[in-house]
Design an enzyme around this catalytic site. Structure first.
Site, PDB file in Angstrom:
ATOM      1  N   TYR A 134     -31.467 -22.333  -3.554  1.00  0.00           N
ATOM      2  CA  TYR A 134     -32.427 -22.920  -2.051  1.00  0.00           C
ATOM      3  C   TYR A 134     -33.166 -22.120  -1.792  1.00  0.00           C
ATOM      4  O   TYR A 134     -32.339 -20.795  -0.877  1.00  0.00           O
ATOM      5  CB  TYR A 134     -32.540 -24.229  -1.187  1.00  0.00           C
ATOM      6  CG  TYR A 134     -31.738 -25.168  -2.191  1.00  0.00           C
ATOM      7  CD1 TYR A 134     -31.616 -26.288  -3.639  1.00  0.00           C
ATOM      8  CD2 TYR A 134     -31.238 -26.003  -1.333  1.00  0.00           C
ATOM      9  CE1 TYR A 134     -30.797 -26.961  -3.719  1.00  0.00           C
ATOM     10  CE2 TYR A 134     -30.021 -27.413  -1.669  1.00  0.00           C
ATOM     11  CZ  TYR A 134     -29.976 -27.599  -2.947  1.00  0.00           C
ATOM     12  OH  TYR A 134     -29.336 -28.362  -3.246  1.00  0.00           O
TER      13      TYR A 134
ATOM     14  N   PHE B 155     -26.533 -20.904   3.412  1.00  0.00           N
ATOM     15  CA  PHE B 155     -26.094 -19.966   3.042  1.00  0.00           C
ATOM     16  C   PHE B 155     -25.981 -19.183   1.884  1.00  0.00           C
ATOM     17  O   PHE B 155     -25.543 -18.078   1.327  1.00  0.00           O
ATOM     18  CB  PHE B 155     -25.019 -20.961   2.494  1.00  0.00           C
ATOM     19  CG  PHE B 155     -24.532 -21.815   2.860  1.00  0.00           C
ATOM     20  CD1 PHE B 155     -23.137 -21.673   3.797  1.00  0.00           C
ATOM     21  CD2 PHE B 155     -25.171 -22.973   3.402  1.00  0.00           C
ATOM     22  CE1 PHE B 155     -22.606 -22.413   4.819  1.00  0.00           C
ATOM     23  CE2 PHE B 155     -24.340 -24.252   3.989  1.00  0.00           C
ATOM     24  CZ  PHE B 155     -23.323 -23.835   5.076  1.00  0.00           C
ATOM     25  N   CYS B 156     -27.610 -19.614   1.170  1.00  0.00           N
ATOM     26  CA  CYS B 156     -27.866 -18.183  -0.055  1.00  0.00           C
ATOM     27  C   CYS B 156     -29.058 -16.911   0.746  1.00  0.00           C
ATOM     28  O   CYS B 156     -28.928 -16.304   0.147  1.00  0.00           O
ATOM     29  CB  CYS B 156     -29.416 -19.468  -0.325  1.00  0.00           C
ATOM     30  SG  CYS B 156     -28.499 -21.024  -1.446  1.00  0.00           S
TER      31      CYS B 156
HETATM   32  N1  LIG Z   1     -19.738 -23.152   1.887  1.00  0.00           N
HETATM   33  C1  LIG Z   1     -20.631 -23.125   1.523  1.00  0.00           C
HETATM   34  C2  LIG Z   1     -21.348 -24.475   1.766  1.00  0.00           C
HETATM   35  C3  LIG Z   1     -22.531 -24.540   0.812  1.00  0.00           C
HETATM   36  C4  LIG Z   1     -23.652 -26.020   1.500  1.00  0.00           C
HETATM   37  O1  LIG Z   1     -23.129 -26.738   1.955  1.00  0.00           O
HETATM   38  N2  LIG Z   1     -24.852 -25.123   0.524  1.00  0.00           N
HETATM   39  C5  LIG Z   1     -25.659 -26.768   0.987  1.00  0.00           C
HETATM   40  C6  LIG Z   1     -27.300 -26.424   0.933  1.00  0.00           C
HETATM   41  S1  LIG Z   1     -26.974 -25.370   2.135  1.00  0.00           S
HETATM   42  C7  LIG Z   1     -25.656 -27.418  -0.011  1.00  0.00           C
HETATM   43  O2  LIG Z   1     -25.812 -27.495  -1.182  1.00  0.00           O
HETATM   44  N3  LIG Z   1     -25.372 -28.859   0.441  1.00  0.00           N
HETATM   45  C8  LIG Z   1     -25.695 -30.031  -1.408  1.00  0.00           C
HETATM   46  C9  LIG Z   1     -26.938 -30.295  -1.552  1.00  0.00           C
HETATM   47  O3  LIG Z   1     -27.740 -29.701  -0.830  1.00  0.00           O
HETATM   48  O4  LIG Z   1     -26.431 -31.634  -2.631  1.00  0.00           O
HETATM   49  C10 LIG Z   1     -21.244 -22.013   0.960  1.00  0.00           C
HETATM   50  O5  LIG Z   1     -21.060 -20.922   1.738  1.00  0.00           O
HETATM   51  O6  LIG Z   1     -21.919 -21.538  -0.246  1.00  0.00           O
END
Ligand SMILES: N[C@@H](CCC(=O)N[C@@H](CS)C(=O)NCC(=O)O)C(=O)O
Length: 350
Positions: free
Chosen positions: A90, A95-96
């Site tokens: 996103y 994180f991205c």
């Molecule tokens: N520990 C992971 C956490 C990633 C994360 O929580 N990403 C969120 C978006 S900021 C996500 O995909 N959440 C689940 C969703 O959107 O369905 C990392 O560092 O990449």
């Protein structure tokens, strides 16, 4: 668009929505399921909050503006031995942003694939459903900090991602994304043991502390929550109806979820003070004698803090942080290095 000017054009839809509301109150179970759906929309889109540019940064622009992101549809990584890299993401997820800051700094080309926040069609191939996800050549890697470590280590191993991965054994009991030594870079023999361990410590701090103060700040009031979701229309791949739904339901839902997250992570009720506190701790960690934690150039911890904070650019939270802490000079410094890919090897530096 203001809410009032939105009503006349969409009056018929509002009438339908009133019907929907009546339907909802008829059954507790239905109400729960609609709230559940709203939460999915809200949670899934909380990251879709892309500010264009911070007013503050525009007001005080930094020398050497923007070479921009290396993200490119035909990323080839010419000039380095790394394979083709796709980042499923996103645009506004912290994180991205953290992972992109790393790639941009090192001048690594990558293809960005924007994931639909609700349906996630683009990552149907993956059983891991969070973003970012990296596909390097044929190899999928999950988790932003782990991806940074794997790519950084691969850079020291002739670009061999799989060889790099072998250095991070999976922990059978852990979550899918967790690996042993996830913050370690296999620098080989290094006399710089202290700064390496400092870098690791701060990278972990970003994931354990800093990132958790963001949502409670971004969505701390209904107005800020709407401000955040306003950006969804600019960057996500929602259709028109989804956009309105995500903006209002998402903003409403996240306002409440942010309160829950604040309690979950035991963040003080004055959430602004909490984020100022975090940024002050970080600036104190750098100290007065160096420009960056990495010295004259950002290290992986600088890039991680920068990447996470950059996800709030254009929002009140970002401007407040820059006004109420001493981080602006450091932030602009890292931004300069990231935008100009100063970490790229001389041959591939553009
Ligand atoms: N520990 C992971 C956490 C990633 C994360 O929580 N990403 C969120 C978006 S900021 C996500 O995909 N959440 C689940 C969703 O959107 O369905 C990392 O560092 O990449």
């Amino acid at each position: 668009m203001h809410f009032r000017s939105f009503i006349p054009r969409f009056a018929p839809r509002f009438a339908q929505l009133r019907g929907l509301r009546n339907w909802m109150v008829q059954s507790r179970a239905r109400t729960v399921s609609v709230i559940g759906l709203s939460s999915v929309v809200g949670l899934s889109t909380w990251a879709s909050v892309r500010p264009r540019h911070s007013m503050l940064l525009h007001a005080r622009s930094f020398d050497g503006e923007a070479a921009g992101s290396m993200g490119s549809a035909n990323a080839s990584n010419k000039g380095s031995k790394l394979p083709h890299i796709s980042v499923y993401q996103y645009e506004t997820c912290p994180f991205c942003s953290k992972f992109r800051a790393f790639l941009d700094y090192y001048g690594i080309e990558y293809e960005k694939v924007e994931v639909h926040p609700v349906f996630k069609r683009e990552i149907w191939f993956s059983s891991y459903k969070k973003v970012p996800i990296m596909v390097a050549g044929e190899t999928q890697v999950n988790d932003s900090s782990f991806m940074v470590s794997v790519v950084r280590t691969a850079m020291l191993l002739d670009g061999d991602i799989n060889k790099s991965l072998e250095m991070y054994p999976e922990l059978p009991e852990e979550a899918e994304s967790e690996r042993a030594n996830k913050y370690n870079i296999m620098y080989g023999n290094t006399e710089d043991i202290d700064s390496r361990s400092e870098e690791r410590r701060w990278r972990r701090w970003v994931d354990d502390k800093l990132i958790h103060v963001l949502a409670p700040n971004i969505y701390s009031t209904p107005r800020q929550s709407l401000q955040a979701f306003q950006y969804i229309t600019e960057v996500s791949n929602f259709n028109t109806f989804e956009r309105y739904l995500a903006k209002y339901i998402g903003a409403f839902t996240m306002y409440f979820i942010a309160k829950h997250l604040r309690k979950k992570y035991e963040i003080q009720s004055d959430v602004r003070q909490a984020i100022y506190g975090c940024v002050n701790v970080w600036m104190k960690g750098i100290g007065k004698k160096r420009m960056f934690l990495g010295g004259d150039k950002p290290n992986l911890a600088d890039l991680a803090v920068y990447g996470v904070l950059s996800a709030t650019e254009g929002l009140d939270t970002f401007d407040d942080v820059m006004k109420n802490t001493k981080a602006l000079k450091w932030y602009q410094g890292v931004q300069y290095h990231v935008r100009n890919h100063t970490g790229a090897p001389p041959s591939s530096n553009n």
